[in-house]
Design a protein around this motif. Structure first.
Motif, PDB file in Angstrom:
ATOM      1  N   GLU A  30       0.832  -1.197   0.000  1.00  0.00           N
ATOM      2  CA  GLU A  30       0.000   0.000   0.000  1.00  0.00           C
ATOM      3  C   GLU A  30       0.869   1.250   0.000  1.00  0.00           C
ATOM      4  O   GLU A  30       1.751   1.401   0.846  1.00  0.00           O
ATOM      5  CB  GLU A  30      -0.928  -0.012   1.223  1.00  0.00           C
ATOM      6  CG  GLU A  30      -1.972   1.078   1.214  1.00  0.00           C
ATOM      7  CD  GLU A  30      -2.945   0.957   2.372  1.00  0.00           C
ATOM      8  OE1 GLU A  30      -3.825   1.821   2.491  1.00  0.00           O
ATOM      9  OE2 GLU A  30      -2.799  -0.011   3.159  1.00  0.00           O
ATOM     10  N   HIS A  31       0.617   2.134  -0.949  1.00  0.00           N
ATOM     11  CA  HIS A  31       1.420   3.352  -1.114  1.00  0.00           C
ATOM     12  C   HIS A  31       2.903   3.025  -1.271  1.00  0.00           C
ATOM     13  O   HIS A  31       3.767   3.765  -0.787  1.00  0.00           O
ATOM     14  CB  HIS A  31       1.211   4.317   0.055  1.00  0.00           C
ATOM     15  CG  HIS A  31      -0.218   4.691   0.292  1.00  0.00           C
ATOM     16  ND1 HIS A  31      -0.986   5.339  -0.650  1.00  0.00           N
ATOM     17  CD2 HIS A  31      -1.033   4.479   1.365  1.00  0.00           C
ATOM     18  CE1 HIS A  31      -2.210   5.525  -0.163  1.00  0.00           C
ATOM     19  NE2 HIS A  31      -2.274   5.006   1.047  1.00  0.00           N
ATOM     20  N   ASN A  32       3.184   1.890  -1.921  1.00  0.00           N
ATOM     21  CA  ASN A  32       4.565   1.446  -2.166  1.00  0.00           C
ATOM     22  C   ASN A  32       5.363   1.253  -0.870  1.00  0.00           C
ATOM     23  O   ASN A  32       6.585   1.422  -0.849  1.00  0.00           O
ATOM     24  CB  ASN A  32       5.310   2.429  -3.084  1.00  0.00           C
ATOM     25  CG  ASN A  32       4.835   2.356  -4.528  1.00  0.00           C
ATOM     26  OD1 ASN A  32       4.264   1.344  -4.946  1.00  0.00           O
ATOM     27  ND2 ASN A  32       5.062   3.414  -5.287  1.00  0.00           N
ATOM     28  N   SER A  33       4.674   0.876   0.205  1.00  0.00           N
ATOM     29  CA  SER A  33       5.348   0.729   1.501  1.00  0.00           C
ATOM     30  C   SER A  33       6.418  -0.354   1.478  1.00  0.00           C
ATOM     31  O   SER A  33       7.471  -0.220   2.112  1.00  0.00           O
ATOM     32  CB  SER A  33       4.318   0.424   2.593  1.00  0.00           C
ATOM     33  OG  SER A  33       3.611  -0.774   2.305  1.00  0.00           O
ATOM     34  N   ASN A  34       6.173  -1.439   0.748  1.00  0.00           N
ATOM     35  CA  ASN A  34       7.162  -2.518   0.678  1.00  0.00           C
ATOM     36  C   ASN A  34       8.425  -2.057  -0.043  1.00  0.00           C
ATOM     37  O   ASN A  34       9.548  -2.396   0.360  1.00  0.00           O
ATOM     38  CB  ASN A  34       6.575  -3.741  -0.035  1.00  0.00           C
ATOM     39  CG  ASN A  34       5.453  -4.387   0.751  1.00  0.00           C
ATOM     40  OD1 ASN A  34       5.304  -4.161   1.952  1.00  0.00           O
ATOM     41  ND2 ASN A  34       4.636  -5.180   0.078  1.00  0.00           N
ATOM     42  N   LEU A  35       8.243  -1.292  -1.115  1.00  0.00           N
ATOM     43  CA  LEU A  35       9.407  -0.801  -1.869  1.00  0.00           C
ATOM     44  C   LEU A  35      10.194   0.224  -1.062  1.00  0.00           C
ATOM     45  O   LEU A  35      11.425   0.247  -1.107  1.00  0.00           O
ATOM     46  CB  LEU A  35       8.956  -0.199  -3.202  1.00  0.00           C
ATOM     47  CG  LEU A  35       8.228  -1.148  -4.161  1.00  0.00           C
ATOM     48  CD1 LEU A  35       7.947  -0.441  -5.480  1.00  0.00           C
ATOM     49  CD2 LEU A  35       9.034  -2.413  -4.399  1.00  0.00           C
TER      50      LEU A  35
END
Length: 352
Positions: A30-35
């Motif tokens: 979500e919202h590129n949290s993992n990246l």
């Protein structure tokens, strides 16, 4: 995959392509949290264009980042939900061993709670720990707080109970005050010892509905008791966990280990750096590691700060205390060899 390198800056770039747009969104979080977590932990830059990931960084950062993304994507393909904490665990594992297989670790589901929460290992040592519990009848899990020693043992016990591999679960803990003097506690015997056993109840209620756990405790299917209550018993068809074992004396540890009956398992957990026994009293956990090592059928698993899965600051706190302990253990310079003192200096004495 395409690699490009800027010879002046030493920065490389690599392109990764994935097939399924839906899985790509799960991989990004979500919202590129993992990246964002990956960039923070590895040090590279990740840009996403549709189904393509462009990784920029030094060669080893690119290699590590690509491995993490490819293996996390494979986990998602097997319906494993990825969170930013999983990215952190994956980074720890693959940083230490580039040949590690995250699927073998993360997909080893120990137990699924009543709330559908999956309990599974998050580090290589945790994976080895649950494999040891499956293999051996007695397992020692030793290491700092937050490494999942008790929690995973509890999950294995509840899972074995649900599959009817055992008839009861026994949870024990030494009733030793953690550096505090609580005085005379009110109530009957149960109410006096209950505060010492609260952490075990907390872990149990995290895996089972409160009503189900309470009913099993009332029926004696799950028993939570002080270590002293184990004396004279024989535990058959049981999964027995001794928590905070560093606070057991040598005699208590011997007593506990000799309670094990047929078709039973015992898991002993503790942190030898947090002993609350009186000064001069040897920890039974430390002694057991010396006496029992080499006996076939007994497993020993040692955790480190890299296995901490609590708040990220916990790992740094453990590291800071370890450094402080090392500094305290360094030999202090003797006054007669301190050139600043000017007294009892051998060279000054000879010069006279």
């Amino acid at each position: 995959m395409v690699n490009k390198k800027n010879m002046k800056s030493g920065i490389e770039s690599k392109k990764l392509s994935f097939e399924d747009p839906k899985l790509v969104r799960s991989l990004c979080g979500e919202h590129n949290s993992n990246l964002k977590k990956l960039e923070d932990k590895v040090g590279l830059t990740v840009n996403v264009r549709g189904n393509e990931f462009i990784l920029q960084g030094r060669d080893w950062e690119i290699e590590l980042g690509a491995k993490i993304l490819l293996q996390l994507y494979e986990l998602i393909q097997h319906n494993y939900p990825i969170y930013d904490s999983d990215v952190e665990y994956a980074t720890r594992i693959l940083s230490g061993d580039r040949s590690a297989d995250l699927k073998q670790i993360f997909m080893d589901r120990v137990y699924i709670t009543s709330s559908k929460k999956v309990i599974a290992p998050k580090t290589v040592n945790q994976k080895d720990y649950i494999d040891s519990i499956r293999r051996y009848d007695i397992v020692f899990g030793v290491g700092p707080a937050g490494t999942g020693k008790t929690y995973l043992a509890m999950a294995m016990a509840v899972s074995a109970l649900a599959r009817k591999e055992i008839k009861r679960v026994v949870l024990a803990r030494p009733a030793v005050e953690a550096g505090e003097h609580l005085g005379f506690l009110p109530g009957d015997l149960y109410e006096k010892v209950n505060p010492y056993l609260r952490p075990l109840y907390d872990a149990l209620h995290d895996m089972m509905e409160f009503e189900d756990a309470s009913r099993m405790i009332q029926r004696g299917v799950i028993e939570v008791a002080p270590l002293a209550f184990m004396r004279g018993r024989t535990l058959n068809d049981s999964f027995v966990i001794l928590d905070e074992a560093q606070n057991a004396t040598t005699d208590q540890m011997k007593m506990f280990l000799t309670r094990l009956g047929f078709s039973s398992k015992a898991v002993i957990t503790g942190d030898v750096t947090q002993t609350d026994l009186p000064n001069g009293t040897t920890s039974g956990l430390i002694e057991a590691g010396k006496i029992l090592r080499g006996i076939e059928g007994i497993g020993f698993l040692y955790f480190g700060r890299e296995d901490v899965i609590r708040h990220p600051l916990v790992q740094e706190i453990i590291e800071a205390y370890e450094k402080a302990e090392q500094e305290r253990s360094k030999p202090k310079p003797r006054p007669d060899t301190d050139p600043r003192s000017g007294r009892n200096d051998p060279e000054r004495i000879q010069s006279r």
